[in-house]
Design an enzyme around this catalytic site. Structure first.
Site, short mmCIF file in Angstrom:
data_model
loop_
_atom_site.label_atom_id
_atom_site.label_comp_id
_atom_site.label_asym_id
_atom_site.label_seq_id
_atom_site.Cartn_x
_atom_site.Cartn_y
_atom_site.Cartn_z
N HIS A 187 9.68 39.59 12.90
CA HIS A 187 9.87 40.85 13.63
C HIS A 187 8.69 41.08 14.55
CE1 HIS A 187 13.25 43.14 11.58
NE2 HIS A 187 13.32 41.91 11.13
N TYR A 239 -0.52 47.51 11.35
CA TYR A 239 0.77 47.14 10.76
C TYR A 239 0.86 45.63 10.55
CZ TYR A 239 5.70 47.66 9.60
OH TYR A 239 6.90 47.67 8.93
N TYR A 277 11.52 53.75 11.82
CA TYR A 277 10.80 54.77 11.06
C TYR A 277 11.05 56.12 11.74
CZ TYR A 277 7.99 51.12 8.73
OH TYR A 277 7.55 50.04 7.97
N LYS A 293 2.13 47.96 2.92
CA LYS A 293 0.90 47.22 2.62
C LYS A 293 0.77 46.77 1.17
CE LYS A 293 -1.03 47.08 6.59
NZ LYS A 293 -0.25 46.04 7.22
N PRO A 301 4.41 53.51 0.38
CA PRO A 301 5.06 52.34 1.00
C PRO A 301 5.19 52.42 2.52
CG PRO A 301 6.68 53.75 -0.08
CD PRO A 301 5.35 54.30 -0.43
C1 PHB Z 1 11.42 47.76 2.67
O1 PHB Z 1 12.12 46.98 3.34
O2 PHB Z 1 11.65 47.95 1.46
C2 PHB Z 1 10.31 48.45 3.35
C3 PHB Z 1 10.01 48.14 4.66
C4 PHB Z 1 8.98 48.79 5.31
C5 PHB Z 1 8.26 49.75 4.64
C6 PHB Z 1 8.53 50.07 3.32
C7 PHB Z 1 9.57 49.41 2.67
O3 PHB Z 1 7.27 50.40 5.30
#
Ligand code: PHB
Ligand code: APR
Length: 393
Positions: free
Chosen positions: A74, A386, A202, A298, A294
């Site tokens: 990605h 990130y 997000y 990280k 989450p």
């Molecule tokens: C997930 O795919 O579970 C996931 C992806 C990004 C995040 C948190 C969880 O920031």
């Protein structure tokens, strides 16, 4: 059952398993002692975004073949607010990308490699305890098959997660902990449906945060911010999909494919750090030492970088007869951990609805989001954090 090893690893989560693989590569003997069954460890659904540094550690451990075949590179994420999408292109801003590959798959690959190499993992060990780490003769004891076992070792690696026995065995006066509990959780759903698009989304929304993630081209992972008192049984699939779609910009809502959930769970959000990470011959790594919310993806990456440093320290100890690497372990990890803690806290604060912030707080979030997507410097700072920082040398 062998009675002595060089490194006794407590916990067969990603931290313990990756450490085991890295030590094997370095020719260091290690045994893993895990309280749950292999099936239970495999069944836990967790995050799925790997930094380049994590991928490199998995490559070094010789377990990246399927990751390279099935992992999805990605180059960007999308931030959503005010009904609009804003792309943060990591590749353009930092020259780096991340790889979407579920933690469950990482665990699977590590377990398979461990079994293929004939390395010892004790599953379903009861009453695990750690001893003598302040002396030259540490050991790990447990009960299984109705018998008591003791494994003597040079070092103990505490990879037993937040609720593990290793951190809890350190005398109170020797450890300091830092903690923040957020006033909300994430309700997550895994479903066998195609994701909303190529990128993770997000979303900051007045009803609360939402995240569109994925595991493959046919499997999606979604989250919505929820109250801490919510019960997963009260969330039907229909209610979840409705809530998710209400928090996304229209163009994304239209791309949500709904379907039955394979897994649904609520996780509270929490920041936690223990200092230091070394107590004589006991070393903490992964969730045993720190928790991040989450939002910044990280958790798994920090677990990987901890054990990357630890494996390097043990390799120097056995190969070069130098204790410099294990001596530097705690400080080296903590510098990286606090940076990831800051980023995870910041992104959590920016993207969630906080019950107590009021109108002023909402306007500040909005102004910061506008600044973030409008400023190359601010976007680059987000992108750098990130995609993750390289390991220190
Ligand atoms: C997930 O795919 O579970 C996931 C992806 C990004 C995040 C948190 C969880 O920031
Ligand atoms: N004895 C032996 N094993 C134990 C004990 C104990 N007393 N207590 C816990 N364990 C085991 C757990 O059953 C689990 O399998 O230790 C393992 C710890 O694994 P994780 O909790 O997955 O922690 P870690 O390996 O550090 O991985 C960190 O997991 O929580 C996510 O976001 C986090 O992705 C990150 C990753």
């Amino acid at each position: 059952m062998q009675e002595r090893t060089e490194v006794a690893i407590v916990g067969a989560g990603p931290a313990g398993l990756l450490l085991g693989a890295l030590l094997h590569k370095a020719g260091i003997d290690a045994v893993i002692v895990e309280q749950r069954s292999a099936a239970y460890v495999m069944g836990r659904i967790r995050a799925g975004v790997l930094e380049q540094t994590t991928v490199e550690l998995l490559e070094h451990a010789g377990v990246a073949e399927r990751l390279h075949r099935e992992g999805l590179p990605h180059n960007s994420i999308e931030l959503a607010f005010d009904g609009q999408l804003h792309r943060i292109n990591f590749q353009a801003l930092t020259g780096k990308h991340v790889t979407v590959y579920g933690q469950t798959e990482v665990t699977h690959d590590l377990m398979d490699a461990r079994a293929a190499a004939g390395l010892t993992t004790v599953y379903e060990a009861e009453n695990v305890s750690v001893h003598g780490f302040d002396s030259d003769a540490p050991s790990v004891r447990w009960r299984s098959g109705g018998a008591e076992h003791e494994l003597r070792c040079d070092f103990i690696a505490g990879c037993d997660g937040y609720h593990g026995v290793c951190r809890a065995s350190v005398p109170d006066g020797a450890i300091r902990t830092y903690e923040k509990v957020y006033p909300f959780g994430w309700l997550g759903v895994l479903a066998e449906v195609p994701p909303v698009g190529d990128e993770l989304v997000y979303a900051n929304h007045e009803r609360g945060f939402a995240l569109c993630s994925q595991r493959s081209r046919t499997r999606s992972r979604y989250y919505v911010q929820c109250g801490l008192d919510e019960k997963v049984e009260n969330w039907s699939d229909v209610a979840f999909w409705d809530e998710l779609r209400s928090r996304l910009p229209d163009e994304v809502t239209l791309r949500v494919t709904t379907g039955p959930s394979i897994e649904k769970s609520i996780a509270p959000l929490h920041s936690f750090v223990a200092e230091p990470l070394r107590f004589g011959r006991l070393f903490l790594a992964g969730d045993a030492a720190h928790i991040v919310p989450p939002t910044g993806a990280k958790g798994l990456n920090l677990a990987a970088s901890d054990v990357g440093y630890l494996a390097r320290g043990f390799a120097e100890f056995y190969r070069d007869k130098s204790a410099a690497g294990i001596g530097a372990y705690s400080d080296r990890c903590l510098r990286r951990i606090w940076k990831a803690e800051r980023f995870s806290w910041w992104l959590t604060s920016l993207m969630h609805k906080f019950p107590e912030t009021g109108d002023f707080g909402q306007r500040m979030q909005h102004a910061e989001l506008e600044y973030l997507v409008g400023s190359a410097a601010a976007s680059t700072a987000l992108a750098e954090n990130y995609v993750g920082l390289p390991l220190e040398h």
